[in-house]
Design a protein around this motif. Structure first.
Motif, PDB file in Angstrom:
ATOM      1  N   ALA A  52      32.067  30.641 -19.661  1.00 19.01           N
ATOM      2  CA  ALA A  52      32.793  29.471 -19.161  1.00 19.01           C
ATOM      3  C   ALA A  52      33.462  28.687 -20.284  1.00 19.01           C
ATOM      4  CB  ALA A  52      31.836  28.551 -18.399  1.00 19.01           C
ATOM      5  N   SER A  53      34.487  27.967 -19.889  1.00 17.03           N
ATOM      6  CA  SER A  53      35.096  26.927 -20.711  1.00 17.03           C
ATOM      7  C   SER A  53      35.006  25.635 -19.910  1.00 17.03           C
ATOM      8  CB  SER A  53      36.550  27.252 -21.039  1.00 17.03           C
ATOM      9  OG  SER A  53      36.647  28.489 -21.725  1.00 17.03           O
ATOM     10  N   PHE A  54      35.163  24.513 -20.589  1.00 20.90           N
ATOM     11  CA  PHE A  54      34.926  23.223 -19.943  1.00 20.90           C
ATOM     12  C   PHE A  54      35.979  22.203 -20.369  1.00 20.90           C
ATOM     13  CE2 PHE A  54      30.989  25.432 -20.725  1.00 20.90           C
ATOM     14  CZ  PHE A  54      30.305  25.351 -19.519  1.00 20.90           C
ATOM     15  N   ALA A  73      27.718  20.796 -29.667  1.00 19.80           N
ATOM     16  CA  ALA A  73      26.562  20.379 -30.462  1.00 19.80           C
ATOM     17  C   ALA A  73      25.502  19.786 -29.542  1.00 19.80           C
ATOM     18  CB  ALA A  73      27.003  19.348 -31.502  1.00 19.80           C
ATOM     19  N   GLY A  74      24.255  20.033 -29.862  1.00 19.95           N
ATOM     20  CA  GLY A  74      23.161  19.502 -29.069  1.00 19.95           C
ATOM     21  C   GLY A  74      22.728  20.404 -27.933  1.00 19.95           C
ATOM     22  N   LEU A  75      23.328  21.588 -27.822  1.00 25.18           N
ATOM     23  CA  LEU A  75      22.984  22.497 -26.735  1.00 25.18           C
ATOM     24  C   LEU A  75      21.636  23.163 -27.024  1.00 25.18           C
ATOM     25  CD1 LEU A  75      24.371  23.579 -24.108  1.00 25.18           C
ATOM     26  CD2 LEU A  75      24.957  25.605 -25.460  1.00 25.18           C
ATOM     27  N   LEU A 102      23.565  24.304 -15.758  1.00 21.59           N
ATOM     28  CA  LEU A 102      24.589  23.459 -15.149  1.00 21.59           C
ATOM     29  C   LEU A 102      24.345  21.991 -15.483  1.00 21.59           C
ATOM     30  CD1 LEU A 102      26.984  23.060 -13.168  1.00 21.59           C
ATOM     31  CD2 LEU A 102      25.310  23.082 -11.308  1.00 21.59           C
ATOM     32  N   VAL A 103      23.100  21.551 -15.344  1.00 19.59           N
ATOM     33  CA  VAL A 103      22.776  20.144 -15.578  1.00 19.59           C
ATOM     34  C   VAL A 103      22.914  19.781 -17.053  1.00 19.59           C
ATOM     35  CG1 VAL A 103      20.926  18.422 -15.491  1.00 19.59           C
ATOM     36  CG2 VAL A 103      21.323  19.928 -13.531  1.00 19.59           C
ATOM     37  N   VAL A 104      22.464  20.667 -17.936  1.00 23.19           N
ATOM     38  CA  VAL A 104      22.526  20.325 -19.358  1.00 23.19           C
ATOM     39  C   VAL A 104      23.978  20.230 -19.824  1.00 23.19           C
ATOM     40  CG1 VAL A 104      22.455  22.631 -20.442  1.00 23.19           C
ATOM     41  CG2 VAL A 104      21.348  20.709 -21.562  1.00 23.19           C
ATOM     42  N   MET A 105      24.863  21.074 -19.289  1.00 23.35           N
ATOM     43  CA  MET A 105      26.266  20.976 -19.679  1.00 23.35           C
ATOM     44  C   MET A 105      26.902  19.713 -19.096  1.00 23.35           C
ATOM     45  SD  MET A 105      26.843  23.360 -21.766  1.00 23.35           S
ATOM     46  CE  MET A 105      28.613  23.135 -21.895  1.00 23.35           C
ATOM     47  N   ALA A 106      26.601  19.402 -17.844  1.00 21.67           N
ATOM     48  CA  ALA A 106      27.142  18.182 -17.248  1.00 21.67           C
ATOM     49  C   ALA A 106      26.639  16.950 -17.980  1.00 21.67           C
ATOM     50  CB  ALA A 106      26.774  18.115 -15.773  1.00 21.67           C
ATOM     51  N   ASN A 107      25.398  16.985 -18.432  1.00 12.19           N
ATOM     52  CA  ASN A 107      24.854  15.850 -19.177  1.00 12.19           C
ATOM     53  C   ASN A 107      25.572  15.657 -20.511  1.00 12.19           C
ATOM     54  OD1 ASN A 107      22.804  13.731 -19.439  1.00 12.19           O
ATOM     55  ND2 ASN A 107      21.985  14.997 -21.100  1.00 12.19           N
TER      56      ASN A 107
END
Length: 296
Positions: A52-54, A73-75, A102-107
């Motif tokens: 994915a890209s965001f 960063a922070g992933l 999904l949640v960690v990327m949205a956060n």
């Protein structure tokens, strides 16, 4: 609400932050995370195994935004990644395959999700989806896209291909057909032929060339989104539009009777209701027996 809230997701402890922060004028980060948690059962099958890209917009839709391809960063190190080829060699991209991912990327404010028409397992040279992006020019709108969508569906059916539709979450439509054994170049070539034939048959409505000056009052059939390097907005993703748009799967009767753009503009809450009432209208894309080879 506290600035940092620990939660358990898929057995992992995540710390969610700034949940009260408005990212749209009337929609907070916490509401966006809640939407993704609720829509995940339908969304994740369409993003799983796809690098994915965001679009990230940490200061909301009125602030700066940027397109993020590599992991931010922070992933956490448990998030799945997959290599994607590029001019400077392969680079890892995040694969959104679980609720926790999904949640960690949205956060991390990666709230708009885009995926390619191929999976990490099969590799970039084996596309499993054909996509045609219907983009209305000045003086046209999504109702014109609906008229063109019916023409595209008819043309694909002549070649034995099924067709599923969703809104882009902005102004246009995405049409998909599950395919087998094709490269991105082959898929783009077929989509270009479809666009050119429809332009020849309906020149008042359809344009197959990218030149913006030619699009006024017509719908551009963008076949280039089939390139291996390109991505399209994932089904059910939020969009960084002035109000929180959603790339929403549609039924063909909705497309056939659409009389105004407002009929196909859905809020996150409406999309959740639609899912409960209608199920995933793109589920056919995921059925193994739906895929067909492109015509010779």
């Amino acid at each position: 609400m506290p600035d940092r809230v620990p939660v358990q997701v898929d057995g992992r402890t995540l710390t969610l932050s700034h949940l009260d922060k408005p990212l749209w004028p009337t929609f907070t980060k916490g509401e966006a995370l809640h939407y993704y948690a609720q829509i995940a059962p339908a969304l994740l099958p369409h993003t799983a195994d796809r690098p994915a890209s965001f679009v990230r917009f940490p200061d909301g839709v009125d602030g700066p935004r940027f397109y993020a391809k590599t992991p931010p960063a922070g992933l956490p190190d448990w998030v799945t990644t997959a290599p994607v080829p590029g001019k400077e060699g392969p680079k890892d991209h995040v694969v959104v395959g679980t609720l926790a991912e999904l949640v960690v990327m949205a956060n991390l404010y990666a709230l708009e999700i885009h995926v390619p028409q191929w999976t990490a397992t099969a590799g970039p040279e084996r596309h499993d989806r054909l996509v045609i992006d219907l983009d209305p020019g000045d003086g046209a709108d999504i109702t014109d896209c609906c008229r063109v969508a019916l023409l595209v569906r008819e043309r694909l059916a002549e070649d034995g291909l099924g067709c599923w539709a969703k809104t882009t979450g902005s102004k246009g439509l995405h049409l998909y057909a599950p395919i087998t054994g094709s490269t991105g170049e082959e898929a783009a070539g077929y989509a270009r032929t479809v666009a050119q034939r429809l332009e020849a048959d309906h020149p008042e409505l359809v344009v197959a060339k990218m030149t913006k000056a030619l699009r006024r009052g017509r719908v551009f059939l963008d076949y280039s989104q089939n390139a291996t390097s390109k991505t399209t907005a994932a089904p059910y993703t939020l969009r960084a539009t002035p109000e929180p748009g959603v790339s929403t799967p549609l039924t063909w009767p909705e497309i056939e009777r659409c009389g105004s753009p407002a009929e196909l503009a859905f809020t996150p809450a409406q999309v959740l209701t639609r899912l409960a009432d209608l199920g995933d209208q793109l589920a056919g894309l995921l059925a193994p027996d739906s895929a067909r080879p492109l015509p010779d």
